[in-house]
Design an enzyme around this catalytic site. Structure first.
Site, PDB file in Angstrom:
ATOM      1  N   PHE A 244       0.720  -1.685  -0.084  1.00 51.83           N
ATOM      2  CA  PHE A 244      -0.100   0.171  -0.475  1.00 51.83           C
ATOM      3  C   PHE A 244       1.293   1.246  -0.048  1.00 51.83           C
ATOM      4  O   PHE A 244       1.533   1.730   0.874  1.00 51.83           O
ATOM      5  CB  PHE A 244      -0.729  -0.172   1.361  1.00 51.83           C
ATOM      6  CG  PHE A 244      -2.313   1.107   1.395  1.00 51.83           C
ATOM      7  CD1 PHE A 244      -3.051   1.090   0.871  1.00 51.83           C
ATOM      8  CD2 PHE A 244      -1.716   2.224   1.894  1.00 51.83           C
ATOM      9  CE1 PHE A 244      -3.975   1.884   0.342  1.00 51.83           C
ATOM     10  CE2 PHE A 244      -2.144   3.640   1.849  1.00 51.83           C
ATOM     11  CZ  PHE A 244      -3.232   3.481   1.085  1.00 51.83           C
ATOM     12  N   ASP A 350       9.330   3.187   2.018  1.00 54.45           N
ATOM     13  CA  ASP A 350       8.321   3.944   2.534  1.00 54.45           C
ATOM     14  C   ASP A 350       7.835   3.414   3.970  1.00 54.45           C
ATOM     15  O   ASP A 350       7.473   2.437   4.145  1.00 54.45           O
ATOM     16  CB  ASP A 350       6.403   2.817   1.017  1.00 54.45           C
ATOM     17  CG  ASP A 350       5.488   3.777   1.777  1.00 54.45           C
ATOM     18  OD1 ASP A 350       5.078   4.191   2.800  1.00 54.45           O
ATOM     19  OD2 ASP A 350       4.485   3.495   0.616  1.00 54.45           O
ATOM     20  N   LYS A 381       2.624  10.116   8.669  1.00 57.43           N
ATOM     21  CA  LYS A 381       1.996   9.447   9.781  1.00 57.43           C
ATOM     22  C   LYS A 381       2.067  10.402  11.119  1.00 57.43           C
ATOM     23  O   LYS A 381       2.217  11.224  11.555  1.00 57.43           O
ATOM     24  CB  LYS A 381       2.217   8.036   9.337  1.00 57.43           C
ATOM     25  CG  LYS A 381       0.663   7.687   8.724  1.00 57.43           C
ATOM     26  CD  LYS A 381       0.456   6.285   8.606  1.00 57.43           C
ATOM     27  CE  LYS A 381       0.167   5.707   7.030  1.00 57.43           C
ATOM     28  NZ  LYS A 381      -1.959   5.340   7.662  1.00 57.43           N
ATOM     29  N   THR A 406       2.700  24.828  -4.870  1.00 58.33           N
ATOM     30  CA  THR A 406       2.615  26.374  -4.017  1.00 58.33           C
ATOM     31  C   THR A 406       3.058  26.137  -2.651  1.00 58.33           C
ATOM     32  O   THR A 406       4.444  26.724  -1.596  1.00 58.33           O
ATOM     33  CB  THR A 406       1.314  26.305  -3.774  1.00 58.33           C
ATOM     34  OG1 THR A 406       0.321  27.108  -5.484  1.00 58.33           O
ATOM     35  CG2 THR A 406       1.111  27.741  -2.912  1.00 58.33           C
TER      36      THR A 406
END
Lengths: 523, 523
Positions: A244, A350, A381, A406
């Site tokens: 994931f 990740d 997280k 931005t």
């Protein structure tokens, strides 16, 4: 109702209201009082660290939190049900787990509007590092610096604050994984991964072109505007089955957890390799597991050499956290690093869910003892902000404005992460998590023996509190947990995943074990 | 240096330090004092609104801000250069425009570490709504609610705060565009657009399947896990040439502004239509412009009917804001709404840059007088948070967890947007922007006559302060602006884009006009 967080002057104190019906016993130590209710300069504050470390094995890491769960109504109770109905008029509540009273939540305990207080080992999908209403974070939130970061939000790439280098160095970069000394800040796990992917595509194409000095061709510039190659590259990111990595279009193309995450959304034609399916207990399946990991590495290499949309990078979680808490050995990850280096493919780790201490090391990939660091590590997280770390200057694209947006993160959240890092250091929370994790794992092994089949495939040994097991009635297990005063989450098809905060201690583990035993007895 | 923002007790006051060398004159009105330095209950606070509105045309909307720019050094000056060199060690500074001292910035004025203070009509790429160090936002940032939102960050889809309905209704939803009464909260403009795209794909496929009750097939679920159709849909989002919708993989596939934004990044095979290229002044090119818009609408319809990856939605900006400030007429947008409805295609209006008051209406698409609202409107920037509004319950996917992520926005940023909305209402800032925009446009017409070719294709009449023009030496114009005390941004190939805050007044317009005249004289 119950006790309320009130501010007296600029200090926050927990006060029991006169009408409080809940028998929650609260205690405060000198350390906590100093941390919560003062604007002591940072150095004075630090003096508490040593004594706190000495205390941490026995006394509370979060003085003042409830001593245990309190379940007063079914969950959701009447007040929650009324509020959920109101919320549903404007906001999809079908994924709602528990309406939360954050003001009443404290430390390891989450509260709801009906006065229920649960031991929380889900922690906002592994996102609360140092406890609800942590006094040190309250202090940071009241600082002039934080107010400034909140109300004067910069376009960080164009107009960084004068002290941005210091904010990065004293915060995000202070915990940078070994070998990685640069950061690109982002907003959440998905865009942390996607900006890392973009860096990988730009790096690879630059390499193919012959270096940073080689200009884009007219054909590239023209075709890019039409979403066609060669301007839009025909390259891919390889991920692993049941992995994931987020839910935006690029990250979702690498997410392989469940159909419900992917159905109807267009996806890139990118490859997936098999994540080795280890058998537990590990010490009883050494040869099988070694063979499974070898086969997985062979498949990775085969895909790199043969896939029709060549991968320029692989992305992998140290523990597949949404896909069911799937582990692999350090040898596997070292092998993967070797394969990626051999074929000049980047390795992106990740650490969105595994990072920031939960595995008993600050970064889970520190467990692997890699001979060469990953090319990029992504985080989010528990960091309460997001981004990717990288070490190679070549991963800065050859021109400005190629990796840009931005906001490029949020300085308020970067300041909060710095306060979290300070709190983790002050209370030595990574070591605490390693120790408490071992304690909890031992107790779970006891439960697994006592209740065969109920705590199946117990995994995460030596990985702090990042522990999971399979239960044949998993969804009932999770629903029943609330009745017994515990908030727990699941992952994959049948896993119960434990994601306590870093302030989780043996006393909390004892409560958790006690309640989990009651849960399985009730099923 | 200079004056500093200091907190006395819980109130924030602007104080001139003894050593202050900058001759910045500050003034305070009763209104501002009440707004900045008190914890008056909200109703008492509201009483100031009427008098503030009466005052706003003549007196300052931001008492205490500098009276004009102060340029003390070249930009970057010596202190900035040193700090930039330090920052560059860990953070890519090649897109850095100006290192900023946010503590010293105030209202419409941005400061740097060398004591330079510029009138800021770029405003963090159109992202600062009510001024730097706005006292009302400082007050909101100090509230218990804000501290709670910052330090106890929820996974909003699973564990929303008990008062989330109230936060939405009294904030984000209070300004929902007409006909749209639901919101999905996100983090930034890119993911606001991408989640809207996901909603469109799911809506269209559900429609094709025959309704929400029709279950996914085994083939769909299996193929989705391999990124293949039918599970991964073969549908597209249509966008417009020179449009900008973000830089993640899905949003970047709809962005068509410049090659540098897109090169090397894989993209979906999605279609683009021509945005009508209007000629200015509009009243001298009525027929040509009408023909250009008719041709664009015909092309849209042709693509809908013929493109090999059928679009389920179009996305369009009311004014193409990155692509060069390209406008189209209300008739064009009404025609587009008609075409989309005729072909059962969703219309997503990207108000990331145009929304929240800058065009003299809260939402730019209010200028169009649409007979049917857009299906979705996305927002970010001045809202300081992001997401998409929608009105149709069918745009809620048929099952939970299809449109979901861990954070789903940020409650701290949602609370800040509520405070921004309150400030906009208190000071009547949308009407202020409409009026000041007309004043500024008139003055620019004067400059355009006086300096032929320097303020070419002046555009944005009647669109508040969302004004732009082309200059043949645009990049030199922008660089020179700083020397004359003004911070201005560009867009597209040759546009100078004005993006003042909503507290921009006639007195600021006068300064801006004066400085722009000096700039063109200097080129």
């Amino acid at each position: 109702m119950a006790s309320r967080v009130l501010r007296a002057g600029c200090c926050t104190v927990l006060r029991s209201a006169a009408s409080a019906p809940v028998s929650v016993v609260r205690a405060r130590s000198t350390t906590a009082a100093a941390a919560s209710c003062s604007f002591l300069p940072r150095r004075t504050y630090r003096q508490f660290t040593a004594s706190a470390r000495a205390m941490s094995s026995s006394s509370s890491l979060f003085p003042g939190e409830p001593e245990g769960p309190v379940v007063k109504t079914e969950i959701p109770g009447p007040k929650s049900r009324a509020a959920i109905a109101e919320l549903d008029e404007v906001f999809d509540t079908r994924s709602l787990n528990m309406l939360t009273d954050y003001q009443q939540s404290s430390g390891n305990y989450i509260a709801d509007p009906d006065g229920n207080i649960l031991l929380d080992v889900y922690a906002q999908i592994a996102s609360i590092p140092v406890g609800y209403n942590n006094p040190s974070l309250i202090k940071a939130a009241h600082s002039d610096e934080m107010v400034n970061g909140l109300i004067n939000r910069p376009a960080l790439g164009n107009f960084p604050p004068k002290d941005w280098a210091d904010v990065l160095k004293s915060g995000i970069l202070k915990v940078a994984p070994k070998g990685l000394n640069q950061v690109f800040t982002a907003m959440a796990g998905s865009d942390a991964n996607e900006t890392a992917y973009k860096a990988a595509f730009m790096w690879r194409r630059q390499h193919e072109r012959g270096g940073a000095h080689v200009e884009f061709t007219e054909e590239e510039m023209e075709s890019a505007m039409h979403n066609k190659s060669p301007g839009a590259s025909q390259l891919s990111i390889m991920s692993f089955k049941t992995g994931f990595h987020g839910r935006l279009f690029g990250s979702l193309s690498t997410t392989r957890s469940k159909p419900i995450h992917k159905l109807d959304i267009p996806a890139f034609d990118w490859p997936q390799a098999t994540f080795p399916a280890l058998k537990y207990p590990l010490d009883q399946h050494v040869e099988e597991n070694r063979a499974a990991e070898k086969a997985a590495l062979d498949e990775v290499e085969h895909i790199i050499k043969n896939y029709h949309v060549p991968p320029c990078a692989i992305i992998i979680e140290p523990i597949q956290s949404e896909g069911g808490d799937n582990h692999a050995s350090p040898e596997f990850f070292r092998g993967l690093r070797e394969v990626t280096r051999k074929h000049n493919i980047l390795m992106i780790v990740d650490e969105v869910q595994t990072g920031v201490g939960a595995t008993g090391k600050f970064w889970a990939h520190e467990h692997w003892d890699l001979p060469h660091p990953p090319d990029m590590v992504t985080f989010s997280k528990k960091a309460q902000t997001a981004g990717y770390y990288f070490g190679n200057p070549e991963l800065r694209p050859n021109k400005p404005y190629r990796q840009f947006n931005t906001w490029m993160g949020d300085p308020a959240r970067a300041l909060l992460f710095r306060a979290i890092i300070d709190e983790i250091e002050r209370l030595d929370l990574v070591n605490n998590t390693a120790k408490v994790g071992d304690y909890l794992f031992g107790k779970l092994e006891g439960l697994a023996s006592k209740y065969p089949g109920q705590f199946e495939n117990l995994r995460g040994k030596g990985m702090g509190t990042f522990i999971a097991f399979d239960n044949p009635k998993r969804d009932q297990f999770l629903a029943a947990a609330k009745k017994f005063g515990v908030n727990i989450g699941g992952s994959g098809q049948s896993a119960v995943r434990l994601r306590p905060m870093l302030i989780f201690q043996e006393k909390h583990a004892d409560i958790l074990i006690d309640r989990m035993e009651k849960i399985v007895q009730s099923l």
